[in-house]
Design a protein around this motif. Structure first.
Motif, short mmCIF file in Angstrom:
data_model
loop_
_atom_site.label_atom_id
_atom_site.label_comp_id
_atom_site.label_asym_id
_atom_site.label_seq_id
_atom_site.Cartn_x
_atom_site.Cartn_y
_atom_site.Cartn_z
N ILE A 106 -13.45 -23.12 -38.72
CA ILE A 106 -12.76 -24.39 -38.96
C ILE A 106 -13.02 -25.39 -37.82
N LEU A 111 -9.16 -31.40 -25.12
CA LEU A 111 -8.88 -30.00 -24.80
C LEU A 111 -8.52 -29.19 -26.05
N VAL A 156 -10.90 -28.52 -32.00
CA VAL A 156 -11.95 -29.36 -32.56
C VAL A 156 -12.51 -30.30 -31.48
N ASP A 171 -3.43 -32.80 -17.37
CA ASP A 171 -4.49 -32.10 -18.12
C ASP A 171 -5.90 -32.58 -17.74
N ALA A 231 -5.61 -38.03 -34.08
CA ALA A 231 -4.26 -38.55 -34.39
C ALA A 231 -4.38 -40.03 -34.74
N ASN A 263 -3.19 -43.50 -32.63
CA ASN A 263 -4.19 -44.16 -31.81
C ASN A 263 -4.90 -45.33 -32.48
N TYR A 300 -10.19 -36.65 -38.23
CA TYR A 300 -10.00 -35.38 -38.93
C TYR A 300 -8.53 -34.99 -39.01
N ALA A 301 -7.63 -35.78 -38.42
CA ALA A 301 -6.20 -35.49 -38.54
C ALA A 301 -5.40 -36.75 -38.26
N1 LIG Z 1 -9.73 -32.51 -41.54
C1 LIG Z 1 -10.08 -31.25 -41.36
O1 LIG Z 1 -10.89 -30.67 -42.08
C2 LIG Z 1 -9.48 -30.53 -40.20
C3 LIG Z 1 -10.18 -29.44 -39.65
C4 LIG Z 1 -9.66 -28.84 -38.51
C5 LIG Z 1 -8.44 -29.26 -37.99
N2 LIG Z 1 -7.77 -30.26 -38.61
C6 LIG Z 1 -6.49 -30.71 -38.05
O2 LIG Z 1 -6.77 -31.30 -36.80
C7 LIG Z 1 -5.68 -31.12 -35.93
C8 LIG Z 1 -6.15 -30.54 -34.61
O3 LIG Z 1 -6.70 -29.25 -34.84
P1 LIG Z 1 -7.14 -28.37 -33.58
O4 LIG Z 1 -7.49 -27.02 -34.06
O5 LIG Z 1 -8.14 -29.10 -32.74
O6 LIG Z 1 -5.72 -28.29 -32.80
P2 LIG Z 1 -5.42 -28.07 -31.26
O7 LIG Z 1 -6.31 -27.04 -30.69
O8 LIG Z 1 -3.95 -27.89 -31.18
O9 LIG Z 1 -5.81 -29.46 -30.56
C9 LIG Z 1 -5.17 -30.66 -30.81
C10 LIG Z 1 -5.43 -31.54 -29.60
O10 LIG Z 1 -5.10 -32.88 -29.92
C11 LIG Z 1 -4.32 -33.40 -28.85
N3 LIG Z 1 -3.53 -34.51 -29.35
C12 LIG Z 1 -2.47 -34.47 -30.19
N4 LIG Z 1 -2.02 -35.71 -30.44
C13 LIG Z 1 -2.82 -36.55 -29.74
C14 LIG Z 1 -2.85 -37.96 -29.59
N5 LIG Z 1 -1.94 -38.75 -30.19
N6 LIG Z 1 -3.83 -38.49 -28.83
C15 LIG Z 1 -4.74 -37.71 -28.21
N7 LIG Z 1 -4.74 -36.37 -28.30
C16 LIG Z 1 -3.79 -35.79 -29.07
C17 LIG Z 1 -3.52 -32.23 -28.37
O11 LIG Z 1 -3.03 -32.47 -27.08
P3 LIG Z 1 -1.68 -31.73 -26.56
O12 LIG Z 1 -2.01 -30.28 -26.52
O13 LIG Z 1 -1.48 -32.33 -25.23
O14 LIG Z 1 -0.61 -32.06 -27.55
C18 LIG Z 1 -4.58 -31.12 -28.40
O15 LIG Z 1 -5.39 -31.14 -27.25
C19 LIG Z 1 -4.67 -30.25 -36.68
O16 LIG Z 1 -3.70 -31.10 -37.29
C20 LIG Z 1 -5.51 -29.59 -37.76
O17 LIG Z 1 -4.76 -29.22 -38.87
C21 LIG Z 1 -8.25 -30.92 -39.68
#
Ligand SMILES: NC(=O)c1ccc[n+]([C@@H]2O[C@H](COP(=O)([O-])OP(=O)(O)OC[C@H]3O[C@@H](n4cnc5c(N)ncnc54)[C@H](OP(=O)(O)O)[C@@H]3O)[C@@H](O)[C@H]2O)c1
Length: 245
Positions: A129, A155, A158, A182, A221, A225, A242-243
């Motif tokens: 993923i 960090l 994705v 961070d 996000a 943003n 992507y989110a």
């Molecule tokens: N569209 C798709 O196909 C797809 C595929 C994969 C994932 N996703 C979605 O993408 C999101 C992230 O997945 P992930 O696996 O990468 O999660 P993750 O490992 O938890 O990483 C999310 C990162 O985004 C940061 N973040 C959150 N809000 C932010 C903001 N407003 N501005 C800047 N950085 C921000 C977090 O920082 P902090 O730790 O400091 O909060 C963390 O470093 C999830 O919601 C997931 O469901 C979608």
């Protein structure tokens, strides 16, 4: 086999079972993988919790789409030489009921990809993923060589892979984290300039590294943003979101 599963959506402590289920057998065109590491992603837990009103797609779900392991059986039409091969697995529980939170998982042949010996099982279980999403956000509409690419949340699962891919492909990577503390965790070999979103004016900081704006924004996000992205995007920039919240 030992497995984890749920038959109702809800919090993990309420709905996850751990116990014995029958060993699965690969059907035509499928392989069975003996799982060594199961990768868990936000999408897996969102499905379990019924995110956005989703319902149970199958009566019983073994969660997690990603894994690393080794093929130990193949179905009709798959070459026997695949038996024993180390692989990374993707999509095991995408539109299918039984994922990788188990000793064995069965997937279509092409969803078990050879994993080179020098790469760890932990890395292999992180490529599905997050890796495929990161690849798509960086390369979906062409090469990024010579571009300025802004990766928010660098960090994250994705974000970190997107930054590595963009750097590898010849882009200059500017990255954000939510908290100043961070910044210490960012790899300077990948990220040329890093900005914390909790201090000063992030748009000014990003513009100081990209006076004409950034060519591409990898966005985790969008709703948070959108104004910042608008302030730092160059003409004809691409936002690959992507989110969002
Ligand atoms: N569209 C798709 O196909 C797809 C595929 C994969 C994932 N996703 C979605 O993408 C999101 C992230 O997945 P992930 O696996 O990468 O999660 P993750 O490992 O938890 O990483 C999310 C990162 O985004 C940061 N973040 C959150 N809000 C932010 C903001 N407003 N501005 C800047 N950085 C921000 C977090 O920082 P902090 O730790 O400091 O909060 C963390 O470093 C999830 O919601 C997931 O469901 C979608």
């Amino acid at each position: 086999m030992l497995a984890s599963w749920y038959e109702d959506q809800g919090p993990a402590a309420d709905v996850l079972h751990v116990g014995e289920l029958p060993d699965p057998s690969p059907g035509p065109g499928e392989v069975r993988v003996r799982v060594t590491v199961s990768g868990v992603n936000p999408g897996d837990t969102k499905k379990r919790r019924g995110w956005l009103g989703s319902s149970m797609p199958h009566p019983r779900v073994i969660p997690h789409s990603d894994a690393a392991g080794a093929i130990d059986a193949v179905g009709a039409g798959v070459g026997a030489r695949r038996v024993g091969q180390r692989v990374w697995v993707h999509g095991a529980q995408s539109y299918r009921p039984f994922g990788t939170a188990a000793q064995y998982t069965v997937v279509p042949d092409h969803q078990a990809v050879p994993l080179p010996d020098h790469l760890s099982d932990e890395l292999g279980a992180s490529l599905g993923i997050p890796g495929i999403t990161a690849h798509r956000t960086v390369f979906a509409d062409g090469p990024v060589d010579g571009q300025l690419v802004l990766v928010h949340g660098v960090l994250g699962g994705v974000g970190s892979l997107a930054a590595q891919l963009a750097h590898w492909a010849g882009a200059t990577v500017i990255a954000t984290v939510r908290r100043t503390a961070d910044l210490d965790h960012i790899d300077p070999a990948v990220v040329s300039h890093a900005v914390a979103l909790d201090t000063g004016d992030p748009a000014v900081a990003i513009r100081s590294y990209a006076p004409r704006g950034v060519d591409r924004i990898i966005e985790v996000a969008l709703s948070d943003n959108a104004d910042l992205d608008n302030a730092v995007a160059a003409n004809n920039a691409v936002i690959a979101a992507y989110a969002t919240r």
